[in-house]
Scaffold this motif. Structure first.
Motif, PDB file in Angstrom:
ATOM      1  N   SER A  34       0.822  -1.211   0.000  1.00  0.00           N
ATOM      2  CA  SER A  34       0.000   0.000   0.000  1.00  0.00           C
ATOM      3  C   SER A  34       0.853   1.256   0.000  1.00  0.00           C
ATOM      4  O   SER A  34       0.387   2.322  -0.410  1.00  0.00           O
ATOM      5  N   GLY A  35       2.103   1.143   0.450  1.00  0.00           N
ATOM      6  CA  GLY A  35       3.001   2.292   0.439  1.00  0.00           C
ATOM      7  C   GLY A  35       4.018   2.247  -0.684  1.00  0.00           C
ATOM      8  O   GLY A  35       5.001   3.002  -0.665  1.00  0.00           O
ATOM      9  N   MET A  36       3.798   1.345  -1.660  1.00  0.00           N
ATOM     10  CA  MET A  36       4.758   1.176  -2.769  1.00  0.00           C
ATOM     11  C   MET A  36       4.075   1.308  -4.130  1.00  0.00           C
ATOM     12  O   MET A  36       4.450   0.651  -5.092  1.00  0.00           O
ATOM     13  N   GLU A  37       3.076   2.140  -4.225  1.00  0.00           N
ATOM     14  CA  GLU A  37       2.321   2.246  -5.469  1.00  0.00           C
ATOM     15  C   GLU A  37       3.222   2.657  -6.629  1.00  0.00           C
ATOM     16  O   GLU A  37       4.071   3.536  -6.492  1.00  0.00           O
ATOM     17  N   GLY A  38       3.020   1.967  -7.783  1.00  0.00           N
ATOM     18  CA  GLY A  38       3.852   2.248  -8.949  1.00  0.00           C
ATOM     19  C   GLY A  38       3.288   1.610 -10.196  1.00  0.00           C
ATOM     20  O   GLY A  38       2.113   1.231 -10.242  1.00  0.00           O
ATOM     21  N   ASP A  39       4.127   1.467 -11.223  1.00  0.00           N
ATOM     22  CA  ASP A  39       3.681   1.009 -12.539  1.00  0.00           C
ATOM     23  C   ASP A  39       4.005  -0.450 -12.841  1.00  0.00           C
ATOM     24  O   ASP A  39       3.645  -0.945 -13.916  1.00  0.00           O
ATOM     25  N   TYR A  40       4.685  -1.151 -11.935  1.00  0.00           N
ATOM     26  CA  TYR A  40       5.146  -2.498 -12.253  1.00  0.00           C
ATOM     27  C   TYR A  40       4.223  -3.551 -11.632  1.00  0.00           C
ATOM     28  O   TYR A  40       3.994  -3.554 -10.422  1.00  0.00           O
ATOM     29  N   VAL A  48      -2.501 -10.648 -11.788  1.00  0.00           N
ATOM     30  CA  VAL A  48      -1.931  -9.455 -11.154  1.00  0.00           C
ATOM     31  C   VAL A  48      -2.673  -9.142  -9.862  1.00  0.00           C
ATOM     32  O   VAL A  48      -3.908  -9.076  -9.831  1.00  0.00           O
ATOM     33  N   LEU A  49      -1.919  -8.940  -8.797  1.00  0.00           N
ATOM     34  CA  LEU A  49      -2.495  -8.597  -7.499  1.00  0.00           C
ATOM     35  C   LEU A  49      -2.430  -7.110  -7.212  1.00  0.00           C
ATOM     36  O   LEU A  49      -3.262  -6.567  -6.492  1.00  0.00           O
ATOM     37  N   ASP A  50      -1.405  -6.453  -7.785  1.00  0.00           N
ATOM     38  CA  ASP A  50      -1.145  -5.065  -7.429  1.00  0.00           C
ATOM     39  C   ASP A  50      -0.138  -4.486  -8.411  1.00  0.00           C
ATOM     40  O   ASP A  50       0.349  -5.208  -9.303  1.00  0.00           O
ATOM     41  N   SER A  51       0.193  -3.213  -8.251  1.00  0.00           N
ATOM     42  CA  SER A  51       1.282  -2.585  -9.006  1.00  0.00           C
ATOM     43  C   SER A  51       2.148  -1.828  -8.017  1.00  0.00           C
ATOM     44  O   SER A  51       1.627  -1.107  -7.154  1.00  0.00           O
ATOM     45  N   ILE A  52       3.462  -1.980  -8.127  1.00  0.00           N
ATOM     46  CA  ILE A  52       4.374  -1.349  -7.171  1.00  0.00           C
ATOM     47  C   ILE A  52       5.434  -0.532  -7.909  1.00  0.00           C
ATOM     48  O   ILE A  52       5.498  -0.509  -9.136  1.00  0.00           O
ATOM     49  N   ASP A  53       6.300   0.115  -7.150  1.00  0.00           N
ATOM     50  CA  ASP A  53       7.208   1.112  -7.709  1.00  0.00           C
ATOM     51  C   ASP A  53       8.562   0.565  -8.139  1.00  0.00           C
ATOM     52  O   ASP A  53       9.471   1.338  -8.478  1.00  0.00           O
ATOM     53  N   GLY A  54       8.749  -0.742  -8.146  1.00  0.00           N
ATOM     54  CA  GLY A  54      10.003  -1.321  -8.605  1.00  0.00           C
ATOM     55  C   GLY A  54       9.764  -2.679  -9.231  1.00  0.00           C
ATOM     56  O   GLY A  54       8.646  -3.191  -9.207  1.00  0.00           O
ATOM     57  N   TYR A  55      10.799  -3.273  -9.803  1.00  0.00           N
ATOM     58  CA  TYR A  55      10.645  -4.587 -10.428  1.00  0.00           C
ATOM     59  C   TYR A  55      11.882  -5.433 -10.183  1.00  0.00           C
ATOM     60  O   TYR A  55      12.991  -4.914 -10.012  1.00  0.00           O
ATOM     61  N   ARG A  56      11.685  -6.744 -10.179  1.00  0.00           N
ATOM     62  CA  ARG A  56      12.786  -7.683 -10.008  1.00  0.00           C
ATOM     63  C   ARG A  56      13.007  -8.523 -11.255  1.00  0.00           C
ATOM     64  O   ARG A  56      14.117  -9.007 -11.484  1.00  0.00           O
ATOM     65  N   VAL A  83       4.324 -13.981 -18.804  1.00  0.00           N
ATOM     66  CA  VAL A  83       4.501 -12.549 -18.544  1.00  0.00           C
ATOM     67  C   VAL A  83       5.743 -12.058 -19.276  1.00  0.00           C
ATOM     68  O   VAL A  83       6.799 -12.698 -19.232  1.00  0.00           O
ATOM     69  N   THR A  84       5.603 -10.927 -19.941  1.00  0.00           N
ATOM     70  CA  THR A  84       6.719 -10.296 -20.636  1.00  0.00           C
ATOM     71  C   THR A  84       6.829  -8.849 -20.181  1.00  0.00           C
ATOM     72  O   THR A  84       5.824  -8.147 -20.106  1.00  0.00           O
ATOM     73  N   GLY A  85       8.060  -8.418 -19.891  1.00  0.00           N
ATOM     74  CA  GLY A  85       8.274  -7.031 -19.472  1.00  0.00           C
ATOM     75  C   GLY A  85       8.912  -6.974 -18.100  1.00  0.00           C
ATOM     76  O   GLY A  85       9.560  -7.923 -17.644  1.00  0.00           O
ATOM     77  N   LYS A  86       8.721  -5.855 -17.428  1.00  0.00           N
ATOM     78  CA  LYS A  86       9.258  -5.636 -16.090  1.00  0.00           C
ATOM     79  C   LYS A  86       8.138  -5.883 -15.081  1.00  0.00           C
ATOM     80  O   LYS A  86       7.075  -5.265 -15.155  1.00  0.00           O
ATOM     81  N   PHE A  87       8.373  -6.768 -14.114  1.00  0.00           N
ATOM     82  CA  PHE A  87       7.304  -7.145 -13.189  1.00  0.00           C
ATOM     83  C   PHE A  87       7.888  -7.800 -11.947  1.00  0.00           C
ATOM     84  O   PHE A  87       9.102  -7.950 -11.800  1.00  0.00           O
ATOM     85  N   ASN A  88       6.985  -8.218 -11.064  1.00  0.00           N
ATOM     86  CA  ASN A  88       7.357  -8.911  -9.827  1.00  0.00           C
ATOM     87  C   ASN A  88       6.428 -10.099  -9.611  1.00  0.00           C
ATOM     88  O   ASN A  88       5.319 -10.146 -10.145  1.00  0.00           O
ATOM     89  N   VAL A  89       6.888 -11.053  -8.797  1.00  0.00           N
ATOM     90  CA  VAL A  89       6.105 -12.252  -8.490  1.00  0.00           C
ATOM     91  C   VAL A  89       6.172 -12.502  -6.990  1.00  0.00           C
ATOM     92  O   VAL A  89       7.252 -12.396  -6.394  1.00  0.00           O
TER      93      VAL A  89
END
Length: 387
Positions: A34-40, A48-56, A83-89
């Motif tokens: 909730s404190g990491m809102e972003g585009d990834y 997809v569960l959410d979008s955050i401000d960084g990617y791994r 999944v293709t691109g920048k994202f997290n799991v």
């Protein structure tokens, strides 16, 4: 090797053929996110569960759940995600990376609709789990890389056709909703109450238990209970059940506010639980198709919802339903509007049938191509590389 599998395809296991990169997972609680809102995108095992401000992760990877009930519904729920691109799991999905022997996309396609039940574990009443050791042991069939790529490309083309059709249906649905509102709700028609043309039908199923038991859903209208539930839920004694006949309407007073109201079109007759309200309409006063379209409108849904809110149990009696106001031009105008809206709905239904045919054909194609029973034609240079 199976008789139908090409001789240069190979049998392997996920552990030997694929790179399982669970070290790239990023477990983060909902509170932390909730404190990491972003585009990834932040993925779980089914999406997809959410979008955050960084990617791994950056690239193309396949995901397969480590736990979840989706494992039990392989017919309707994909077992894998590509999944293709920048994202997290998160830590509830295994991460599959491409290797020389197996591309992530091949893994995704191969296991997308494949039952994994023999490899699942469960402790007590907990969720089904596919641990890493079990995943590594699962057999997988591997064509050469060039053939994997060709088959994957063919599946992408089918998926694209399915996506285009789904988007077209969505656009047609939006157009229908707009025209429904324009021709009925915003048509400046005189208004009357539903009770001016609708009447309760109280016919009971006295003397017979062999009747067709039906129920009403908000998405499919009248259905057989065995199509909606795992087992038949009707009482053994049907003598007090309500009879509904072709062209009549029915609704569950406690579910009409979520759209569970329908006209019987698929059968000549049936019986419903005594809790249902069954009613007919006077077609000298209302065109039944016109009324059916109005019931599908945003206006009708809102009026029904507000009527339900006035009840302790959010139910709508027939008296309350009959008191709803409806735009009611003369019957000839109703028929003209209904004819136009029927054409729009028929077009959507035709596209829906086409979409289901595409999905069925793709599933059949996948079954044949993923096992080597059917082949894709490769360029001559690629064929020679098979030796």
């Amino acid at each position: 090797m199976t008789a139908s599998m090409p001789e240069y395809w190979s049998h392997s296991t996920v552990g030997d053929a694929c790179a399982i990169r669970n070290d790239l997972r990023l477990p983060i609680s909902r509170e932390e996110r909730s404190g990491m809102e972003g585009d990834y995108p932040y993925y779980g095992p089914t999406g997809v569960l959410d979008s955050i401000d960084g990617y791994r992760l950056d690239g193309t990877y396949a995901l397969i759940g480590e736990d979840g009930d989706h494992f039990l519904d392989v017919e309707n729920k994909p077992q894998t995600i590509l999944v293709t691109g920048k994202f997290n799991v998160n830590n509830h999905a295994h991460v599959i990376q491409t290797t020389e022997r197996c591309s992530a996309e091949w893994f995704y396609n191969y296991f997308k609709h494949r039952s994994l039940k023999p490899y699942l574990t469960r402790q007590g009443a907990g969720r089904y789990k596919l641990n890493k050791a079990a995943l590594q042991s699962i057999p997988i069939v591997l064509p050469p890389a060039a053939e994997q790529a060709a088959i994957n490309r063919l599946f992408r083309e089918w998926s694209s056709a399915i996506g285009i059709t789904e988007n077209l249906i969505a656009a047609k649905e939006r157009h229908y909703s707009h025209e429904l509102s324009r021709t009925i709700s915003r048509g400046h028609h005189p208004r009357s109450h539903v009770g001016s043309f609708a009447h309760v039908v109280s016919e009971r199923n006295h003397g017979g238990n062999a009747a067709r038991v039906l129920s009403v859903t908000n998405s499919r209208g009248f259905v057989l209970p065995e199509d909606q539930f795992v087992r038949r839920v009707a009482s053994a004694d049907l003598s007090n059940y309500k009879v509904v006949r072709r062209g009549q309407y029915a609704y569950n007073p406690s579910r009409i506010n979520v759209g569970s109201i329908a006209r019987l079109d698929g059968w000549d007759d049936g019986v419903l639980s005594p809790m249902y309200v069954v009613f007919g309409v006077d077609e000298s006063k209302i065109n039944s198709d016109y009324f059916l379209h109005w019931l599908d409108s945003h206006e009708a849904c809102e009026r029904i919802r507000k009527s339900a809110q006035g009840s302790v149990r959010e139910t709508v009696s027939f008296t309350e339903f009959a008191g709803l106001a409806i735009p009611l031009p003369d019957v000839a105008k109703q028929a003209a509007i209904a004819l136009y809206l029927n054409a729009l709905r028929d077009e959507i239904a035709t596209l829906g049938n086409y979409l289901e045919a595409l999905k069925t054909q793709k599933r059949g194609l996948m079954q044949k191509l993923l096992t080597g029973q059917w082949r894709v034609k490769l360029p001559k240079s690629k064929e020679k590389s098979h030796g």
